[in-house]
Motif scaffolding. Structure first.
Motif, short mmCIF file in Angstrom:
data_model
loop_
_atom_site.label_atom_id
_atom_site.label_comp_id
_atom_site.label_asym_id
_atom_site.label_seq_id
_atom_site.Cartn_x
_atom_site.Cartn_y
_atom_site.Cartn_z
N LEU A 298 -10.04 -23.74 13.34
CA LEU A 298 -8.78 -23.07 13.05
C LEU A 298 -9.01 -22.11 11.89
N ARG A 299 -8.53 -20.88 12.04
CA ARG A 299 -8.78 -19.88 11.00
C ARG A 299 -7.51 -19.08 10.72
N ILE A 300 -7.27 -18.85 9.44
CA ILE A 300 -6.19 -17.95 9.01
C ILE A 300 -6.84 -16.78 8.30
N GLU A 301 -6.54 -15.57 8.72
CA GLU A 301 -7.06 -14.37 8.09
C GLU A 301 -5.90 -13.55 7.53
N THR A 302 -6.12 -12.98 6.37
CA THR A 302 -5.13 -12.06 5.80
C THR A 302 -5.82 -10.77 5.41
N ASP A 303 -5.12 -9.66 5.60
CA ASP A 303 -5.61 -8.34 5.21
C ASP A 303 -4.60 -7.69 4.29
N HIS A 304 -5.09 -6.83 3.41
CA HIS A 304 -4.19 -6.09 2.54
C HIS A 304 -3.26 -5.20 3.36
N PRO A 305 -2.10 -4.86 2.81
CA PRO A 305 -1.18 -3.97 3.53
C PRO A 305 -1.82 -2.61 3.77
N PRO A 306 -1.30 -1.85 4.71
CA PRO A 306 -1.80 -0.48 4.90
C PRO A 306 -1.63 0.31 3.62
N LEU A 307 -2.54 1.26 3.39
CA LEU A 307 -2.46 2.07 2.19
C LEU A 307 -1.18 2.88 2.18
N GLY A 308 -0.61 3.01 1.00
CA GLY A 308 0.64 3.75 0.86
C GLY A 308 1.39 3.25 -0.35
N PRO A 309 2.40 3.98 -0.76
CA PRO A 309 3.17 3.56 -1.94
C PRO A 309 3.91 2.26 -1.67
N PRO A 310 4.11 1.44 -2.74
CA PRO A 310 4.72 0.13 -2.53
C PRO A 310 6.14 0.20 -2.00
N TRP A 311 6.84 1.31 -2.22
CA TRP A 311 8.24 1.36 -1.77
C TRP A 311 8.37 1.50 -0.26
N THR A 312 7.24 1.66 0.43
CA THR A 312 7.31 1.67 1.89
C THR A 312 7.65 0.29 2.44
N GLY A 313 7.48 -0.75 1.61
CA GLY A 313 7.86 -2.10 2.03
C GLY A 313 6.85 -2.80 2.89
N ALA A 314 5.63 -2.26 3.00
CA ALA A 314 4.63 -2.89 3.86
C ALA A 314 4.14 -4.19 3.23
N GLY A 315 3.87 -5.18 4.09
CA GLY A 315 3.30 -6.44 3.63
C GLY A 315 1.91 -6.63 4.18
N ASP A 316 1.21 -7.64 3.66
CA ASP A 316 -0.10 -7.93 4.22
C ASP A 316 0.08 -8.57 5.60
#
Length: 375
Positions: A298-316
Motif C-alpha cells: 500500500l502506498r500513499i504519494e503526495t506531490d507539491h501543488p502546481p506552480l503558481g501564486p498561492p491565491w490560486t487555491g491549488a492544493g497538493d
C-alpha cells in the motif's frame, strides 16, 4: 491536553498543563530527571482555563498564570483573558483569588502566557489573534511578577500576517536561552504547500535581539532539508515502535499494535469501530507512508501543488496506490490535498499517515517513508 509548560526550579523539573474539559483540571507533574520517572501529578484546584505557566518570584513563591478559557465540553462558555494567582503546588490549591493580568493589544483569544525575570523586570509573553492567520506574539513588562505591566510599543513583536511569508499562523511562543547563550523564540507556526498547510502547526525557532529593553524576534524563516530523507521500520524488530515519532489517538501506540503476536509483523486489531471511531485503532506519523503487508504493498504519494501564486487555491495531490506480488500497480484514488490540511480539516494538527484496522486483524511487515523536494 493543550500547551504544557516545562520549567526547572531548585533541582526539580515541572510540567504544568490543563486537561481541558476534564475533572482533572490543571495538573502539575514533577521529576528529578526530565527523562523520568515523573510523578502522578497534583491538581491545582481553582484554575479554570488553558495554557498554564509556572514561575517563582524572588522569595520562592509559585505563581500560576493562565488563559481563562471556560469550556462546556467543546463549546466555549467564556474567555476572560490572562489571569494569575499564587499557588501551593504540593497541596494543590490557589492561595488567592486569581487577578487579571495584561491580556494583550485587543486581539482575540489571548492565551499561552509565559513569565520571565530579566534585568530586574518581569516580562509577560502571550499569544493573541487566535491560532489561525492572525496569530501573533505580544509582550508586556513591569517591575513585579503581579504587574502592573505595560505592553511593548511595537506589539505584536512577531506576526507574519500580511507579509507574504511562507510561514504563517506564527504564535504561542516561549523565550529560551540557546545552547550558545543566545536568546531564542520557540513557537508554533504553519508552512504552506500552495494555499494550504498539510502538516498543520509545527515547531519553529527564531533568533531574538533586544532593543531598549524589548525583545525583537527575527522573522521566522523556512529551513528546508537539502537532501532526501528516508525512514524505514522493520516490524521484525520488537523495538520498532519505540521511536518517539509514532503516535496514536487517545492511547499509546503500544496499546494499539503488538509486535510480538506474529513474528516479523506488526498486528493491529480493530476493536474500537474503525477509523471513524472516537479513538480509532490507528498508529501513524506526521509523514507520507509506504506500508507493506502480507500480500500487497500500500502506498500513499503526495506531490507539491502546481506552480503558481498561492491565491490560486491549488492544493497538493494525494494518490492512493496498491501493488500486488507481481508489481502490478492499481491507482485507487487521487485526492485534493486541501481537504487534508489544517485550514480545512482541523485547526491544530495536520496530516498524519499510518496504519489502522477497520475490521478484523491487519498485519504489517514494514513501513517506509521517502521525502524529497523540500519536504
Amino acid at each position: 491536553m493543550w500547551a504544557p509548560t516545562i520549567r526547572h526550579y531548585e533541582g526539580l523539573f515541572y510540567v504544568i498543563v490543563c486537561v481541558a474539559a476534564s475533572p482533572r483540571g490543571c495538573v502539575v507533574f514533577t521529576a528529578r530527571d526530565p527523562a523520568g520517572p515523573w510523578s502522578d501529578g497534583v491538581t491545582i484546584d481553582g484554575v479554570i482555563g488553558i495554557d498554564p505557566d509556572l514561575a517563582w518570584d524572588e522569595t520562592g513563591t509559585a505563581y500560576v498564570t493562565y488563559s481563562d478559557l471556560e469550556l462546556d465540553g467543546t463549546l466555549v462558555v467564556a474567555h476572560r483573558g490572562i489571569l494569575q494567582a499564587r499557588a501551593d503546588l504540593v497541596g494543590g490549591r490557589l492561595l488567592e483569588k486569581p487577578r487579571r493580568l495584561w491580556s494583550g493589544t485587543g486581539l482575540v483569544a489571548p492565551d499561552g502566557p509565559h513569565l520571565y525575570r530579566r534585568d530586574g523586570y518581569w516580562y509577560l509573553l502571550i499569544a493573541e489573534g487566535g491560532s489561525g492567520f492572525a496569530h501573533a506574539v505580544s509582550i508586556a513588562c513591569g517591575p513585579g511578577i503581579e504587574g502592573p505591566l505595560v505592553g511593548a510599543p511595537g506589539n505584536p513583536v512577531l506576526s507574519p500576517s500580511g507579509t507574504g511569508s511562507p510561514v504563517g499562523c506564527a504564535g504561542h511562543a516561549d523565550l529560551v536561552r540557546g545552547p550558545h547563550g543566545d536568546d531564542l523564540l520557540v513557537l508554533l507556526a504553519t508552512r504552506k504547500a500552495g494555499s494550504h498547510s498539510p502538516l498543520g502547526r509545527e515547531t519553529f525557532v527564531t533568533g531574538v535581539e533586544w532593543d531598549d529593553g524589548w525583545p525583537k524576534p527575527a522573522p521566522v524563516e523556512l529551513n528546508p532539508r537539502s537532501q532526501p530523507l528516508e525512514e524505514y521500520f522493520d516490524f521484525a524488530d520488537d523495538n520498532a515502535l519505540a521511536d518517539p515519532g509514532w503516535l496514536a489517538v487517545g492511547r499509546t501506540p503500544a496499546e494499539i499494535a503488538s509486535a510480538g503476536e506474529r513474528p516479523g509483523h506488526l498486528t493491529v486489531r480493530a476493536v474500537s469501530g474503525g477509523l471513524g471511531a472516537f479513538r480509532p485503532d490507528f498508529i501513524g506519523r506526521s509523514w507520507t507512508v509506504r506500508v507493506a503487508g502480507d500480500e500487497v504493498l500500500l502506498r500513499i504519494e503526495t506531490d507539491h501543488p502546481p506552480l503558481g501564486p498561492p491565491w490560486t487555491g491549488a492544493g497538493d495531490r494525494i494518490r492512493l496506490i496498491v501493488a500486488d506480488e507481481s508489481g502490478t500497480e492499481t491507482h485507487l484514488a487521487e485526492l485534493d490535498g486541501r481537504f487534508w490540511a489544517a485550514e480545512t480539516a482541523a485547526p491544530f494538527t495536520g496530516r498524519v499517515a499510518g496504519m489502522f484496522a477497520e475490521e478484523g486483524v491487519v498485519r504489517f511487515a514494514h513501513c517506509r517513508y521517502q521525502g524529497e523536494g523540500h519536504s
